[in-house]
Design a protein around this motif. Structure first.
Motif, PDB file in Angstrom:
ATOM      1  N   ASN A   1     -24.094   6.642 -30.044  1.00 14.56           N
ATOM      2  CA  ASN A   1     -23.777   5.746 -29.961  1.00 14.56           C
ATOM      3  C   ASN A   1     -21.761   5.845 -29.694  1.00 14.56           C
ATOM      4  N   ASN A   2     -22.005   6.798 -27.904  1.00 13.01           N
ATOM      5  CA  ASN A   2     -21.026   7.150 -27.147  1.00 13.01           C
ATOM      6  C   ASN A   2     -20.351   6.035 -26.505  1.00 13.01           C
ATOM      7  N   ILE A   3     -19.869   6.247 -26.539  1.00 14.64           N
ATOM      8  CA  ILE A   3     -18.495   5.452 -25.016  1.00 14.64           C
ATOM      9  C   ILE A   3     -18.548   5.678 -24.100  1.00 14.64           C
ATOM     10  N   ILE A   4     -18.962   4.969 -23.306  1.00 13.90           N
ATOM     11  CA  ILE A   4     -19.571   5.267 -22.121  1.00 13.90           C
ATOM     12  C   ILE A   4     -19.252   4.450 -21.125  1.00 13.90           C
ATOM     13  N   THR A   5     -18.608   4.997 -19.889  1.00 17.70           N
ATOM     14  CA  THR A   5     -17.902   4.670 -18.396  1.00 17.70           C
ATOM     15  C   THR A   5     -18.780   4.406 -17.262  1.00 17.70           C
ATOM     16  N   ILE A   6     -18.557   3.194 -16.439  1.00 18.25           N
ATOM     17  CA  ILE A   6     -19.538   3.213 -15.427  1.00 18.25           C
ATOM     18  C   ILE A   6     -18.860   2.577 -14.281  1.00 18.25           C
TER      19      ILE A   6
ATOM     20  N   MET B   1     -19.333   0.370 -25.777  1.00 19.31           N
ATOM     21  CA  MET B   1     -20.382   1.446 -26.689  1.00 19.31           C
ATOM     22  C   MET B   1     -22.041   1.382 -26.510  1.00 19.31           C
ATOM     23  N   PHE B   2     -22.183   2.650 -26.439  1.00 13.86           N
ATOM     24  CA  PHE B   2     -23.944   1.918 -26.005  1.00 13.86           C
ATOM     25  C   PHE B   2     -24.308   1.913 -27.053  1.00 13.86           C
ATOM     26  N   GLY B   3     -25.562   1.047 -27.422  1.00 13.38           N
ATOM     27  CA  GLY B   3     -26.150   0.273 -27.743  1.00 13.38           C
ATOM     28  C   GLY B   3     -27.976   0.688 -28.444  1.00 13.38           C
ATOM     29  N   ARG B   4     -28.036   0.225 -27.028  1.00 10.90           N
ATOM     30  CA  ARG B   4     -29.739   0.234 -26.489  1.00 10.90           C
ATOM     31  C   ARG B   4     -30.448   0.071 -25.565  1.00 10.90           C
ATOM     32  N   ILE B   5     -31.574   0.114 -25.192  1.00 13.29           N
ATOM     33  CA  ILE B   5     -31.689   0.599 -24.299  1.00 13.29           C
ATOM     34  C   ILE B   5     -33.304  -1.083 -23.587  1.00 13.29           C
ATOM     35  N   PHE B   6     -33.381  -1.851 -22.883  1.00 12.27           N
ATOM     36  CA  PHE B   6     -34.318  -2.870 -23.101  1.00 12.27           C
ATOM     37  C   PHE B   6     -34.555  -2.843 -21.643  1.00 12.27           C
ATOM     38  N   LEU B   7     -36.354  -3.600 -21.269  1.00 14.53           N
ATOM     39  CA  LEU B   7     -36.678  -4.667 -20.964  1.00 14.53           C
ATOM     40  C   LEU B   7     -37.109  -5.593 -20.804  1.00 14.53           C
TER      41      LEU B   7
ATOM     42  N   LEU C   1     -34.634  -3.220 -15.910  1.00 11.64           N
ATOM     43  CA  LEU C   1     -33.840  -1.893 -16.904  1.00 11.64           C
ATOM     44  C   LEU C   1     -33.128  -2.483 -17.489  1.00 11.64           C
ATOM     45  N   TYR C   2     -32.489  -2.901 -18.815  1.00  7.70           N
ATOM     46  CA  TYR C   2     -31.272  -3.038 -19.097  1.00  7.70           C
ATOM     47  C   TYR C   2     -30.130  -2.067 -19.875  1.00  7.70           C
ATOM     48  N   VAL C   3     -29.070  -2.060 -20.367  1.00  6.25           N
ATOM     49  CA  VAL C   3     -28.529  -1.676 -21.193  1.00  6.25           C
ATOM     50  C   VAL C   3     -27.428  -2.095 -21.605  1.00  6.25           C
ATOM     51  N   GLU C   4     -27.098  -2.471 -22.908  1.00  5.49           N
ATOM     52  CA  GLU C   4     -27.040  -3.261 -23.763  1.00  5.49           C
ATOM     53  C   GLU C   4     -25.799  -2.516 -24.802  1.00  5.49           C
ATOM     54  N   GLY C   5     -24.492  -2.598 -25.249  1.00 10.74           N
ATOM     55  CA  GLY C   5     -23.770  -2.425 -25.881  1.00 10.74           C
ATOM     56  C   GLY C   5     -22.103  -3.128 -26.395  1.00 10.74           C
ATOM     57  N   ILE C   6     -20.799  -2.750 -26.717  1.00  7.21           N
ATOM     58  CA  ILE C   6     -20.176  -3.802 -27.357  1.00  7.21           C
ATOM     59  C   ILE C   6     -19.145  -3.133 -26.511  1.00  7.21           C
ATOM     60  N   ASP C   7     -18.290  -4.383 -25.355  1.00  6.54           N
ATOM     61  CA  ASP C   7     -17.355  -3.693 -24.601  1.00  6.54           C
ATOM     62  C   ASP C   7     -15.755  -3.337 -25.433  1.00  6.54           C
ATOM     63  N   THR C   8     -15.679  -2.151 -24.909  1.00  2.61           N
ATOM     64  CA  THR C   8     -14.381  -1.472 -25.668  1.00  2.61           C
ATOM     65  C   THR C   8     -12.311  -2.709 -25.959  1.00  2.61           C
ATOM     66  N   GLU C   9     -12.954  -3.314 -25.334  1.00  2.00           N
ATOM     67  CA  GLU C   9     -11.345  -4.233 -25.073  1.00  2.00           C
ATOM     68  C   GLU C   9     -11.687  -5.513 -25.309  1.00  2.00           C
ATOM     69  N   THR C  10     -13.084  -5.989 -25.121  1.00  2.00           N
ATOM     70  CA  THR C  10     -12.760  -8.091 -26.065  1.00  2.00           C
ATOM     71  C   THR C  10     -13.633  -7.552 -27.317  1.00  2.00           C
ATOM     72  N   ASN C  11     -14.578  -6.466 -27.298  1.00  2.00           N
ATOM     73  CA  ASN C  11     -15.504  -6.233 -28.688  1.00  2.00           C
ATOM     74  C   ASN C  11     -17.082  -7.276 -28.549  1.00  2.00           C
TER      75      ASN C  11
ATOM     76  N   VAL D   1     -17.666   6.594 -31.758  1.00  2.00           N
ATOM     77  CA  VAL D   1     -16.202   7.218 -33.994  1.00  2.00           C
ATOM     78  C   VAL D   1     -16.979   5.710 -34.391  1.00  2.00           C
ATOM     79  N   SER D   2     -17.554   4.578 -34.103  1.00  2.00           N
ATOM     80  CA  SER D   2     -18.251   4.426 -35.566  1.00  2.00           C
ATOM     81  C   SER D   2     -20.514   3.324 -34.815  1.00  2.00           C
ATOM     82  N   ASP D   3     -20.034   3.006 -35.398  1.00  2.00           N
ATOM     83  CA  ASP D   3     -21.880   2.476 -35.514  1.00  2.00           C
ATOM     84  C   ASP D   3     -21.903   1.466 -34.470  1.00  2.00           C
TER      85      ASP D   3
END
Length: 307
Positions: free
Chosen positions: A163-168, A183-189, A194-204, A224-226
């Motif tokens: 659940n690391n925080i990634i800047t791209i 925040m990294f969530g999962r990778i899916f097809l 390929l897509y990477v899904e997560g939570i935006d750190t500003e908008t949540n 820092v969280s799940d």
């Protein structure tokens, strides 16, 4: 490349064969001149001193007689021998590639990207062992992985299960570059992408990024969280349900007057709206209101385009 521990066990016949194998292997990796080939044979421990150039030329002629196509050294190739083809290369037909495409499509209908990754590794291996550039390109093009930056690909895949925080650095459809932090969530097809899904750190909010548009992974920080994605539980009425192909996770409920109530969960607003729009006029969104309004907005935009 090849190393022989004791020359005492190498007979004259096996020495000739080993010399041919070393030369063939060397030419498979890069064009070589006589000095390069001689040096490689010495490094492998086949001889105590260099062969004569005539001996190397005889070995090259033997490889040609065995079916190898080797160009003559000239100015255009920097006076090096180049292996153009050999009879040991993988033979694959257009029909076999078509079968591989069908197999890949059937096996990756779900969102488990790991199956696609294994297929991608297989196709890369097959492509490396064929001299036909067209067929090699066909193999590499079965998946969309060849369009992803390799450095990005490796770094993103390494985050799976964390659940690391990634800047791209991300490119929009209009090719404008911008920085995204999530925040990294999962990778899916989905649709062979390929897509990477997560939570935006500003908008949540839940965000999805097409990996072909990620130009760079700038920074990876410990989370820092799940990961807890925003889930959209979409309900809609669908006419003529037998005429549509629904996702496997869709749940069909009661039917009335040729309308079926369908319920399906999305973690991405974008994919929820795309799915609704793909059903056309047969679909009427019931809830949530946020998705319904988004669909109406998109339809209004389309109306302006075609007005």
């Amino acid at each position: 490349m090849y190393t022989f521990q004791t020359k005492a066990e190498v007979t004259q016949i096996s020495l000739t064969g080993a010399r041919l194998i070393v030369i063939l292997g060397a030419l498979m990796t890069a064009p070589r001149d006589l000095q390069d080939l001689n040096a490689l044979i010495s490094e492998c421990g086949l001889v105590d001193k260099n062969y004569s150039n005539d001996t190397i030329r005889i070995a090259l002629s033997t490889l040609k007689a065995a079916g190898c196509e080797i160009s003559r050294p000239c100015k255009s190739n920097d006076y090096k021998y180049q292996l153009l083809s050999h009879p040991f290369a993988l033979k694959i037909t257009d029909e076999e590639i078509a079968a591989l495409k069908t197999l890949y499509a059937n096996m990756t209908r779900g969102s488990d990207y790991r199956i696609a990754v294994k297929f991608n590794e297989l196709f890369n291996t097959l492509a490396e062992h064929t001299f036909d550039e067209r067929l090699s390109g066909e193999l590499l093009g079965i998946t969309s992985f060849c369009k992803i930056e390799q450095d990005v690909y490796k770094k993103i895949l390494a985050q799976d299960g964390k659940n690391n925080i990634i800047t791209i650095v991300y490119a929009t459809p209009a090719k404008k570059l911008g920085t995204k932090k999530f925040m990294f969530g999962r990778i899916f097809l989905k649709s062979n992408k390929l897509y990477v899904e997560g939570i935006d750190t500003e908008t949540n909010n839940t965000v999805c990024y097409n990996m072909t548009r990620i130009r760079q992974v700038v920074k990876i920080e410990q989370g820092v969280s799940d990961y807890k994605p925003v889930v959209y539980n979409v309900k809609y009425l669908l006419k003529n349900i037998d005429n549509h192909v629904l996702p496997s996770e869709a749940k069909a409920g009661k039917s009335n007057n040729n309308q079926t109530e369908v319920e399906i969960e999305f973690t991405s607003k974008f994919f929820a709206v795309q799915h609704i729009l793909s059903l056309g006029e047969d679909c009427t969104v019931i809830e949530p209101a946020e998705i319904r309004e988004e669909v109406i907005s998109k339809l209004m935009e389309l109306r302006k385009v075609y007005a």
